[in-house]
Design an enzyme around this catalytic site. Structure first.
Site, PDB file in Angstrom:
ATOM      1  N   GLY A  48      -8.414  11.067 -14.238  1.00 55.03           N
ATOM      2  CA  GLY A  48      -9.049  10.010 -13.454  1.00 55.03           C
ATOM      3  C   GLY A  48     -10.345  10.369 -12.761  1.00 55.03           C
ATOM      4  N   GLU A 102     -10.568  14.334  -6.431  1.00 50.09           N
ATOM      5  CA  GLU A 102      -9.573  13.374  -6.946  1.00 50.09           C
ATOM      6  C   GLU A 102     -10.197  11.992  -7.120  1.00 50.09           C
ATOM      7  OE1 GLU A 102      -6.885  12.594  -8.162  1.00 50.09           O
ATOM      8  OE2 GLU A 102      -5.160  13.730  -7.447  1.00 50.09           O
ATOM      9  N   ASP A 103      -9.587  11.166  -7.963  1.00 47.17           N
ATOM     10  CA  ASP A 103     -10.004   9.772  -8.029  1.00 47.17           C
ATOM     11  C   ASP A 103      -9.405   9.001  -6.843  1.00 47.17           C
ATOM     12  OD1 ASP A 103      -7.393   9.985  -9.010  1.00 47.17           O
ATOM     13  OD2 ASP A 103      -7.737   8.813 -10.819  1.00 47.17           O
ATOM     14  N   ASP A 106      -3.116   8.631  -3.017  1.00 44.16           N
ATOM     15  CA  ASP A 106      -2.221   7.496  -2.769  1.00 44.16           C
ATOM     16  C   ASP A 106      -1.098   7.986  -1.841  1.00 44.16           C
ATOM     17  OD1 ASP A 106      -0.845   5.052  -3.144  1.00 44.16           O
ATOM     18  OD2 ASP A 106      -0.181   5.525  -5.144  1.00 44.16           O
ATOM     19  N   ASP A 162      -7.306   4.411 -14.793  1.00 39.41           N
ATOM     20  CA  ASP A 162      -6.723   3.703 -15.933  1.00 39.41           C
ATOM     21  C   ASP A 162      -5.488   2.891 -15.579  1.00 39.41           C
ATOM     22  OD1 ASP A 162      -5.045   6.063 -15.414  1.00 39.41           O
ATOM     23  OD2 ASP A 162      -4.040   5.519 -17.275  1.00 39.41           O
ATOM     24  N   ARG A 168     -10.672   3.092 -18.206  1.00 42.69           N
ATOM     25  CA  ARG A 168     -11.420   4.200 -17.581  1.00 42.69           C
ATOM     26  C   ARG A 168     -12.924   4.036 -17.704  1.00 42.69           C
ATOM     27  NH1 ARG A 168      -7.667   8.140 -16.291  1.00 42.69           N
ATOM     28  NH2 ARG A 168      -5.945   8.444 -17.735  1.00 42.69           N
TER      29      ARG A 168
HETATM   30  P1  5GP Z   1      -0.298  10.227  -5.424  1.00 42.75           P
HETATM   31  O1  5GP Z   1       0.307  11.488  -5.962  1.00 42.75           O
HETATM   32  O2  5GP Z   1      -1.251  10.498  -4.242  1.00 42.75           O
HETATM   33  O3  5GP Z   1       0.730   9.204  -5.061  1.00 42.75           O
HETATM   34  O4  5GP Z   1      -1.120   9.551  -6.555  1.00 42.75           O
HETATM   35  C1  5GP Z   1      -2.222  10.155  -6.989  1.00 42.75           C
HETATM   36  C2  5GP Z   1      -2.662   9.754  -8.382  1.00 42.75           C
HETATM   37  O5  5GP Z   1      -2.096   8.533  -8.850  1.00 42.75           O
HETATM   38  C3  5GP Z   1      -4.141   9.522  -8.340  1.00 42.75           C
HETATM   39  O6  5GP Z   1      -4.839  10.721  -8.554  1.00 42.75           O
HETATM   40  C4  5GP Z   1      -4.346   8.544  -9.450  1.00 42.75           C
HETATM   41  O7  5GP Z   1      -4.545   9.250 -10.639  1.00 42.75           O
HETATM   42  C5  5GP Z   1      -3.069   7.753  -9.486  1.00 42.75           C
HETATM   43  N1  5GP Z   1      -3.265   6.496  -8.760  1.00 42.75           N
HETATM   44  C6  5GP Z   1      -2.951   6.186  -7.497  1.00 42.75           C
HETATM   45  N2  5GP Z   1      -3.293   4.935  -7.166  1.00 42.75           N
HETATM   46  C7  5GP Z   1      -3.867   4.412  -8.288  1.00 42.75           C
HETATM   47  C8  5GP Z   1      -4.471   3.144  -8.592  1.00 42.75           C
HETATM   48  O8  5GP Z   1      -4.577   2.212  -7.779  1.00 42.75           O
HETATM   49  N3  5GP Z   1      -4.962   3.020  -9.852  1.00 42.75           N
HETATM   50  C9  5GP Z   1      -4.896   4.008 -10.786  1.00 42.75           C
HETATM   51  N4  5GP Z   1      -5.421   3.761 -11.961  1.00 42.75           N
HETATM   52  N5  5GP Z   1      -4.348   5.214 -10.536  1.00 42.75           N
HETATM   53  C10 5GP Z   1      -3.842   5.404  -9.303  1.00 42.75           C
HETATM   54 MG    MG Z   2      -5.684  11.409 -10.169  1.00 44.40          MG
END
Ligand code: 5GP
Ligand code: MG
Length: 178
Positions: A48, A102-103, A106, A162, A168
């Site tokens: 991402g 990071e993208d 969350d 994505d 993407r």
């Molecule tokens: P976490 O581990 O912090 O819950 O999630 C992190 C990863 O989940 C991010 O790096 C991303 O790749 C993916 N992610 C979280 N939210 C979104 C979103 O709204 N859209 C997309 N496409 N990916 C997300």
């Molecule tokens: Mg990510």
């Protein structure tokens, strides 16, 4: 409006606004790392963050290394708690200043997993830089040092991000709308 598999997405953040946010975070990094003794290591989190990382490093006016890691936690539109490292940094990081790019942060599960892994190799410092931060979803305590933008709990695609591998290449950020 665009359709990816079964879902519709509408524009949320135009490319011009993303560029401004990337400028802002690059300016802060230039202030903080401009006088580093040793070049910092920028670690992009695949897949991402590839677009954000490539736009970001072009705006840095100091010498740096660029590498990638790959972790997996997301399944469709939901974050899962089981995070695994699919590909490591592949370069020595002991004593180095690291910036993980990071993208989206969350729940924080992915970034926490990564930071725990990276600390085992004794870097000098680790900071987090993310295009998006979802403060309402964040459940961890690791500080998010550089967040280009904050959003709510909506699911977004585009600019590297994505939905089941599609979307993407979109220039603007789009949000799911049914
Ligand atoms: P976490 O581990 O912090 O819950 O999630 C992190 C990863 O989940 C991010 O790096 C991303 O790749 C993916 N992610 C979280 N939210 C979104 C979103 O709204 N859209 C997309 N496409 N990916 C997300
Ligand atoms: Mg990510």
């Amino acid at each position: 409006m665009i359709k990816l598999y079964d879902k519709h997405f509408k524009p949320l953040i135009p490319a011009s606004q993303i560029a401004e946010a990337v400028d802002g975070v690059a300016r802060r990094l230039n202030e903080d790392y401009g006088t580093s003794q040793q070049p910092p290591v920028f670690v992009g989190v695949l897949n991402g963050a590839f677009m954000f990382l490539s736009d970001l490093v072009k705006r840095l006016d100091f010498v740096c290394e660029v590498t990638f890691v790959k972790v997996s936690s997301y399944d469709g539109m939901a974050s899962t708690d089981t995070v695994s490292t699919v590909m490591g940094v592949g370069c020595p990081i002991e004593g180095r200043d690291m910036v993980v790019v990071e993208d989206i942060v969350d729940t924080g599960a992915s970034i926490e997993h990564l930071v725990v892994e990276l600390r085992k190799s004794n870097p000098r410092s680790i900071r987090i830089c993310t295009l998006f931060f979802k403060p309402q979803a964040y459940r961890k305590s690791i500080p998010i040092d550089y967040a280009a933008m904050e959003i709510g709990n909506e699911f977004v695609v585009g600019y590297g991000m994505d939905y089941n591998q599609l979307g993407r290449n979109l220039r603007d950020i789009h949000v799911v709308c049914g």
